[in-house]
Design an enzyme around this catalytic site. Sequence first.
Site, PDB file in Angstrom:
ATOM      1  N   TYR A 185       0.864  -1.179   0.000  1.00  0.00           N
ATOM      2  CA  TYR A 185       0.000   0.000   0.000  1.00  0.00           C
ATOM      3  C   TYR A 185       0.902   1.230   0.000  1.00  0.00           C
ATOM      4  O   TYR A 185       1.841   1.310   0.794  1.00  0.00           O
ATOM      5  CB  TYR A 185      -0.890   0.003   1.247  1.00  0.00           C
ATOM      6  CG  TYR A 185      -1.798   1.194   1.369  1.00  0.00           C
ATOM      7  CD1 TYR A 185      -2.881   1.356   0.512  1.00  0.00           C
ATOM      8  CD2 TYR A 185      -1.582   2.170   2.343  1.00  0.00           C
ATOM      9  CE1 TYR A 185      -3.727   2.458   0.627  1.00  0.00           C
ATOM     10  CE2 TYR A 185      -2.426   3.268   2.466  1.00  0.00           C
ATOM     11  CZ  TYR A 185      -3.496   3.409   1.602  1.00  0.00           C
ATOM     12  OH  TYR A 185      -4.320   4.502   1.714  1.00  0.00           O
ATOM     13  N   ASP A 229       9.443   2.846  -0.331  1.00  0.00           N
ATOM     14  CA  ASP A 229       8.416   3.539   0.436  1.00  0.00           C
ATOM     15  C   ASP A 229       8.636   3.196   1.911  1.00  0.00           C
ATOM     16  O   ASP A 229       8.255   2.133   2.393  1.00  0.00           O
ATOM     17  CB  ASP A 229       7.027   3.096  -0.044  1.00  0.00           C
ATOM     18  CG  ASP A 229       5.910   3.817   0.703  1.00  0.00           C
ATOM     19  OD1 ASP A 229       6.227   4.568   1.660  1.00  0.00           O
ATOM     20  OD2 ASP A 229       4.735   3.622   0.345  1.00  0.00           O
ATOM     21  N   LYS A 231       4.495   9.498   8.552  1.00  0.00           N
ATOM     22  CA  LYS A 231       4.286   8.997   9.920  1.00  0.00           C
ATOM     23  C   LYS A 231       5.262   9.577  10.942  1.00  0.00           C
ATOM     24  O   LYS A 231       5.092  10.712  11.385  1.00  0.00           O
ATOM     25  CB  LYS A 231       4.284   7.462   9.920  1.00  0.00           C
ATOM     26  CG  LYS A 231       3.152   6.892   9.042  1.00  0.00           C
ATOM     27  CD  LYS A 231       2.967   5.418   9.167  1.00  0.00           C
ATOM     28  CE  LYS A 231       2.022   4.837   8.145  1.00  0.00           C
ATOM     29  NZ  LYS A 231       0.622   4.740   8.510  1.00  0.00           N
TER      30      LYS A 231
END
Length: 437
Positions: free
Chosen positions: A152, A247, A275
Amino acid sequence: IIPTFFNRMNTSTSQQLFAKAQNYIPGGVNSPVRAFRAVGGNPIFIKSAKGPYIYDEDGNEYIELINSWGPMILGHGHELIQKAVSDAIQDSFSFGAPTRREVEIAELIVSMVPSIEKVRMVNSGTEATMSAIRVARGYTGRDKIIKFEGCYHGHGDSFLIAAGSGAVTFGTPDSPGVTKGVANDTLTAPYNDLEAVQQLVDANRGQIAALILEPVVGNMGCVLPKEGFLQGLRRICDEEGIVLILDEVMTGFRLSKGGAQERFGITPDLTTLGKIIGGGMPVGAYGGKAEIMNYVSPAGPVYQAGTLSGNPIAMAAGYTMLTYLNEHPEVYTQLENAGSKLAAGFRSSMEKLGLRYTLNQIGSMYTLFFTPDAVTDFPSAKSSDLPLFGKYFHAMLNRGIYMGPSQFEAMFLSTALTDAHLERIIAANEEALVEIT
Ligand code: PLP
């Protein structure tokens, strides 16, 4: 799933809020996985959190294993970050102009993440990945990208193809609303399958701009790269002039100070971050080789911008978080020890109970998959017993442990967890396993 599993605690205020929320917000939530659909029952509404604990609107206390899906690596309400934010607020909230803090955080990121020479701040992980593939396309003059099934990368159109996390939880790994044209430019390969990648590359020579992956996957649950997989991808990308994008929105500043790339000794061309980098505020970033990043406007022709990009409050939170991590290497030793302790406890409970489920763990990330088989890719993750996970989730919640409400999520440990907390999680896990099997 048996309804008596749900909400043995009093969660009446959460129930009322959820009923009301559904009148005004699609599905009652602002991000799908929060709705608990995959595990049944209704979500609990959170009021506050401190250190290792999170509190719902009815005053129930839970030990945190979500930690805002990763950012709260030091636990909630860390005093240094709170102070940095309240100090920054005194100078106003947003200027839409360059600030000293942006320069300082960029310098710090470049010093901490081995492959990053230049970096651009954005507002979310989604913006970071969308922007990274745009610059890779601008740089190579090619259109296609390769991603892996079950990874994702946020909700950008190009990534909602065989996507993991909430997208698979809700049965929409390929989302309606993504045009065929965009979808056709995203090629997918099974995770951990180098040969499949080589075949895709051979069949699309000179057309692939970028290959993007989670170097350790968090979004089909926690899945580790097989020995040599990351190095093999680096080789293929080098041979074909493909931009390798790691990522590290989840793994950055978590699996080590320099992320998964430092831990596995692999050098990507571009890295996407999010994050932890915002310390709990909305921040993302993408960066990498100066030669590629210099294609980004106004240094180069690839356009990317943002009213709130580099927001001073978010930069203050992020800078304080990263500075702390940079200056406290013992954080990573503590997180490694916590992860190992939890894994050993879970394994010994399963052995005692004669259960063969699969625990994937690395550092402070883990997932317990309800399958006896090794989980190395999307099909093996999906072979888990999902209704059983739902029962497990509620059995843990009823014991005061707050986990990601889907089998396809990783749990995140924080430094706020003491040995006593870890022992409570291990005991709750054992009781939950007894209850559901
Ligand atoms: N990339 C990865 C690996 C992620 O885990 C996520 C979110 O969970 C994203 C990108 C998207 O980040 P955001 O939710 O901040 O848009």
